[in-house]
Each structure stands twice: as C-alpha cells, then as structure tokens.
Design a protein around this motif. Structure first.
Motif, PDB file in Angstrom:
ATOM      1  N   ALA A  25     -23.257  15.213  16.965  1.00 25.70           N
ATOM      2  CA  ALA A  25     -23.015  16.530  16.718  1.00 25.70           C
ATOM      3  C   ALA A  25     -21.945  17.239  17.846  1.00 25.70           C
ATOM      4  O   ALA A  25     -21.072  18.277  17.383  1.00 25.70           O
ATOM      5  N   ASN A  26     -22.549  17.070  18.762  1.00 27.95           N
ATOM      6  CA  ASN A  26     -21.722  17.724  20.282  1.00 27.95           C
ATOM      7  C   ASN A  26     -20.229  17.133  20.093  1.00 27.95           C
ATOM      8  O   ASN A  26     -19.339  17.943  20.494  1.00 27.95           O
ATOM      9  N   ILE A  27     -20.061  16.131  19.827  1.00 28.43           N
ATOM     10  CA  ILE A  27     -18.522  15.404  20.101  1.00 28.43           C
ATOM     11  C   ILE A  27     -17.798  16.058  18.720  1.00 28.43           C
ATOM     12  O   ILE A  27     -16.696  16.527  19.066  1.00 28.43           O
ATOM     13  N   LEU A  28     -18.700  16.584  17.790  1.00 29.71           N
ATOM     14  CA  LEU A  28     -17.924  16.935  16.362  1.00 29.71           C
ATOM     15  C   LEU A  28     -17.836  18.454  16.698  1.00 29.71           C
ATOM     16  O   LEU A  28     -17.213  19.009  15.629  1.00 29.71           O
ATOM     17  N   GLY A  29     -18.676  18.967  17.438  1.00 24.66           N
ATOM     18  CA  GLY A  29     -18.664  20.577  17.660  1.00 24.66           C
ATOM     19  C   GLY A  29     -19.531  21.034  16.343  1.00 24.66           C
ATOM     20  O   GLY A  29     -19.242  22.225  16.002  1.00 24.66           O
ATOM     21  N   LEU A  30     -20.563  20.359  16.059  1.00 27.08           N
ATOM     22  CA  LEU A  30     -21.276  20.836  14.918  1.00 27.08           C
ATOM     23  C   LEU A  30     -22.806  20.852  15.126  1.00 27.08           C
ATOM     24  O   LEU A  30     -23.209  20.297  16.331  1.00 27.08           O
ATOM     25  N   THR A  31     -23.556  21.263  14.191  1.00 21.88           N
ATOM     26  CA  THR A  31     -24.994  21.422  14.600  1.00 21.88           C
ATOM     27  C   THR A  31     -25.684  20.167  14.196  1.00 21.88           C
ATOM     28  O   THR A  31     -24.927  19.484  12.880  1.00 21.88           O
ATOM     29  N   THR A  32     -26.823  19.758  14.275  1.00 21.01           N
ATOM     30  CA  THR A  32     -27.314  18.294  13.816  1.00 21.01           C
ATOM     31  C   THR A  32     -27.719  18.347  12.492  1.00 21.01           C
ATOM     32  O   THR A  32     -27.317  17.582  11.745  1.00 21.01           O
ATOM     33  N   GLY A  33     -28.158  19.694  12.073  1.00 18.95           N
ATOM     34  CA  GLY A  33     -28.441  19.961  10.677  1.00 18.95           C
ATOM     35  C   GLY A  33     -27.303  19.693   9.645  1.00 18.95           C
ATOM     36  O   GLY A  33     -27.443  19.233   8.581  1.00 18.95           O
ATOM     37  N   SER A  34     -26.088  20.122  10.034  1.00 19.41           N
ATOM     38  CA  SER A  34     -25.033  19.769   9.149  1.00 19.41           C
ATOM     39  C   SER A  34     -24.485  18.517   8.942  1.00 19.41           C
ATOM     40  O   SER A  34     -23.635  18.195   8.203  1.00 19.41           O
ATOM     41  N   LEU A  35     -25.155  17.647   9.791  1.00 20.09           N
ATOM     42  CA  LEU A  35     -24.512  16.219   9.663  1.00 20.09           C
ATOM     43  C   LEU A  35     -25.160  15.334   8.707  1.00 20.09           C
ATOM     44  O   LEU A  35     -24.785  14.412   8.263  1.00 20.09           O
ATOM     45  N   SER A  36     -26.593  15.959   8.080  1.00 17.80           N
ATOM     46  CA  SER A  36     -27.530  15.150   7.404  1.00 17.80           C
ATOM     47  C   SER A  36     -26.822  14.610   6.030  1.00 17.80           C
ATOM     48  O   SER A  36     -26.826  13.339   5.870  1.00 17.80           O
ATOM     49  N   ASN A  37     -26.061  15.393   5.278  1.00 14.32           N
ATOM     50  CA  ASN A  37     -25.551  14.561   4.009  1.00 14.32           C
ATOM     51  C   ASN A  37     -24.389  13.606   4.413  1.00 14.32           C
ATOM     52  O   ASN A  37     -24.508  12.496   3.916  1.00 14.32           O
ATOM     53  N   PHE A  38     -23.785  13.877   5.665  1.00 15.38           N
ATOM     54  CA  PHE A  38     -22.667  13.031   5.805  1.00 15.38           C
ATOM     55  C   PHE A  38     -23.297  11.641   6.462  1.00 15.38           C
ATOM     56  O   PHE A  38     -22.876  10.568   6.079  1.00 15.38           O
TER      57      PHE A  38
END
Length: 398
Positions: free
Chosen positions: A340-353
């Motif tokens: 998430a940090n590498i992509l600049g996103l929150t951990t929650g937003s990664l779930s589906n991917f």
C-alpha cells in the motif's frame, strides 16, 4: 528420436508421458478403493504448468474402462467465462457434463432430466388465457438454487445405484477448482454443502485440482484440520521435476539438444523444472550443436515472450492496479501495508485487487509470515526481461 510435446498440450499419448510413476501408483491404489465403497476425496495442487491436467487425464484413461469417470474443468463453465460466477451456473455446468458423460457410457439418464426439471424449479401461475371460454393457466417457472444444488450433488450417487451392475463406481475430477473463490461470501456455505453430500457417497470419489500452492488459503479452507473437511481430505502436491529428472527427460526425449553442464544448469534455472516450460524452451533451442551457458541465456531472453504467451495474455487482462501490485513484488515478498505504501494507497483499498490476483494464481499470501509473494516464476522473468530491454514495465495492453 522422440520429440518434446508442445508445452500447452493438455493430454499426452502414452509414449509422450514421462515420470510421475509414484504419483500414478498412489492415485490408482487410492481411487480403486472406490469399488469397495471406500471412495477417497483427494486435493491435487501444484504450480501452473507443472502438469496437473495432463496427470489427471492420464489417471482418467486408467479408470474409464470400469468406472464412470467425469473430468470437469470449472474454468470452462459459462458463468466463469462471462465473469458472472454463481453456484447456480456451476451446478448447471456440472449437471450437463455429468449427463453427457453418462450417455457416452451408455447409461440411461432421460428420467434424470425430467426429474431435474420438476425438482429444481418453482412453478406458479403467471396469468390466464382462454380457449373457448375455458380459462387456461400460463405457468411460469423459476430455478430454486438450493434444490438445484441438492439434486445435482446427489445425482452421481443415484446414477451409480441404478447402474452398479455396469460400473464399479464413479470418479469425478474437478479441475481449476480454485475459481470457486470468486463465489466470495457464498464460498464457505458452498463448501459445507459439498461436504455434506460427498461424505454420504461411498462409491463416488472426488479429486479436486487447481493452480494453488500449499500456502493458498483455499487449501486451508478445504483440507486443514480446521477446514471444511476437517483434515479428512488427502492432499497431494505435484512438484516440478528435479534436476536429475530433467536431465533424464532431455536425454530421452531431446537427445539432439546438446548442452554443456553450465548450459544445463542455466536451462534448469530458466524453466524451474516445470514441464510445460521445459517443453516450450526445449523445442525452441537450436539442435545438434553444443550450447553453453551464454547461449542458453541469450536464447531464453530472445524466446521468453513466445513460451510465456499465455501468461502475457493474462497480464494484458489485468487492471493497472493489479499490474502495479505484481511489479511491487518483483524484488521480494511484502506485507500488505508495504504494498500500500509503495502504491500510495490505503491497505483497505487493496482488498479486491489482492483477492483477484490470488484467485488467478498469480500471487499468494504466505500464512506463516503474512507476506504476499509472486507464485508464477515465468511471469517474473518476462517482466524483468521487458524492463531490462526497454527500461519500463509493460503497463499498456499488449
């Protein structure tokens, strides 16, 4: 001289099949207990390209004389191909394939088709028409999903009971079983429903297979002591060939492929001992001339896009976010928060991917350390080669 089979060939002739003698022996002993009402349930796992489908079809040939043997590839189900996964769709696919195979064996199934229509549908009067002043009801039917599951899952046992004078039992191979992860919230209840029928069918054996590592969460959900089958499912992992086996294989099947010892070491490293990659790469290499380590490395870079074509197609179908996750893992396993940090996103937003990539067998979460890791070595090598040659990863459609 024998030739290497095509790497994407899903069924081999007897003279093309190599090794796996102990695995075949173990499978045949276990499955043949079906005739004695001790039908086993087996989970076969392994990396993409390791030969699971080829292996299952080899086993199928050994049993189809005395047993009704059904090979199901869940990825061929219409609901999966149209990206509209549902239990109802999988059950209809299962039913159609079972009926078709039963007819091929000369087993009568006409009554089962009639029974299915009435048992799995709810009927109601939609409207009335009239004929010579007499009211005529217009009947509408709607599929009852629970009744459909009950009917289809019980059908193999019914077919056996009505035909046990003709067959010793029924063996059902379900390949690409990992796609049921797309059932999401219904997955666990579906597995429990599956178990409830399987445990009551002593003359129907099931073999589940898919591109899963032993770290896959679905393995735990199914086969672990805390899983649906409570540790009662037999688990086999089909492993890549070791160096000794690869050397024997090339010597027997590609004797005009001349490799120095260093060249062979590089060949083994490039293919990871995975039979599909061995066959693809081996067919592309120059024959009847001695190849050294540098020759193998050069040929590998030049031809990787050819024998990785299926993976490249998979890559092209990923979203840019999914591609970015894979690229973030190229230099090693990572925690979810690190991705998430590498992509600049929150951990929650990664779930589906993350779930999607795991469902496709491209990444895996190691339960022992909660690190996400890549599990498709050829895709890793192709991406690194693309970056080395072009200075950028191929995000755009290819």
């Amino acid at each position: 001289m024998k030739n290497l089979p095509m790497g994407d060939k899903q069924e081999l002739q007897d003279n093309e099949f190599f090794n796996r003698f102990s695995e075949i022996s173990n499978f045949t002993v276990l499955l043949d207990e079906t005739k004695d009402s001790n039908a086993p349930n087996i989970l076969l796992t392994g990396l993409r390209g390791v030969g699971k489908t080829v292996f299952l079809k080899k086993i199928k040939k050994l049993f189809e004389k005395d047993y009704l043997v059904l090979y199901l590839d869940f990825s061929r189900a219409e609901v999966y191909q149209k990206n509209n996964m549902s239990v109802e769709g999988l059950m209809n696919f299962y039913y159609k394939e079972l009926i078709k195979e039963s007819k091929c064996y000369g087993l009568n199934t006409f009554d089962k088709r009639i029974e299915k229509f009435f048992k799995t549908n709810n009927f109601k009067i939609k409207d009335f028409s009239s004929l010579n002043s007499f009211p005529i009801p217009i009947i509408e039917n709607e599929t009852n999903s629970e009744e459909l599951i009950n009917f289809v899952m019980d059908l193999p046992n019914k077919i056996y009971e009505e035909n046990k004078d003709k067959i010793k039992g029924i063996i059902i191979f379900i390949d690409e079983f990992q796609i049921i992860k797309e059932l999401d919230n219904y997955l666990e209840s579906f597995l429990w429903k599956f178990r409830s029928f399987i445990e009551e069918q002593s003359n129907v054996a099931y073999v589940f297979s898919g591109s899963m590592s032993l770290q896959d969460q679905l393995i735990s959900d199914i086969a672990s002591y805390g899983g649906v089958f409570g540790g009662r499912m037999i688990t086999f992992s089909l492993e890549p060939f070791n160096k000794k086996t690869v050397k024997e294989y090339l010597s027997e099947r590609a004797s005009n492929l001349i490799l120095t010892e260093d060249a062979f070491e590089r060949f083994f490293k490039c293919t990871s001992g995975i039979p599909a990659y061995i066959n693809f790469f081996g067919r592309l290499l120059p024959k009847d001339i001695e190849l050294n380590e540098n020759d193998i490395e050069r040929e590998f870079v030049d031809s990787i896009s050819v024998f990785s074509i299926q993976l490249i197609s998979t890559w092209s179908g990923l979203s840019s976010r999914e591609q970015s996750i894979i690229i973030s893992l190229l230099d090693g396993p990572k925690r979810r928060i690190d991705i998430a940090n590498i992509l600049g996103l929150t951990t929650g937003s990664l779930s589906n991917f993350l779930n999607s990539l795991q469902n496709q067998g491209l990444i895996n979460m190691n339960k022992s350390n909660n690190l996400y890791e890549l599990c498709e070595p050829m895709l890793v090598r192709w991406l690194k080669s693309e970056y080395q040659n072009k200075g950028i990863y191929p995000y755009r459609k290819i």
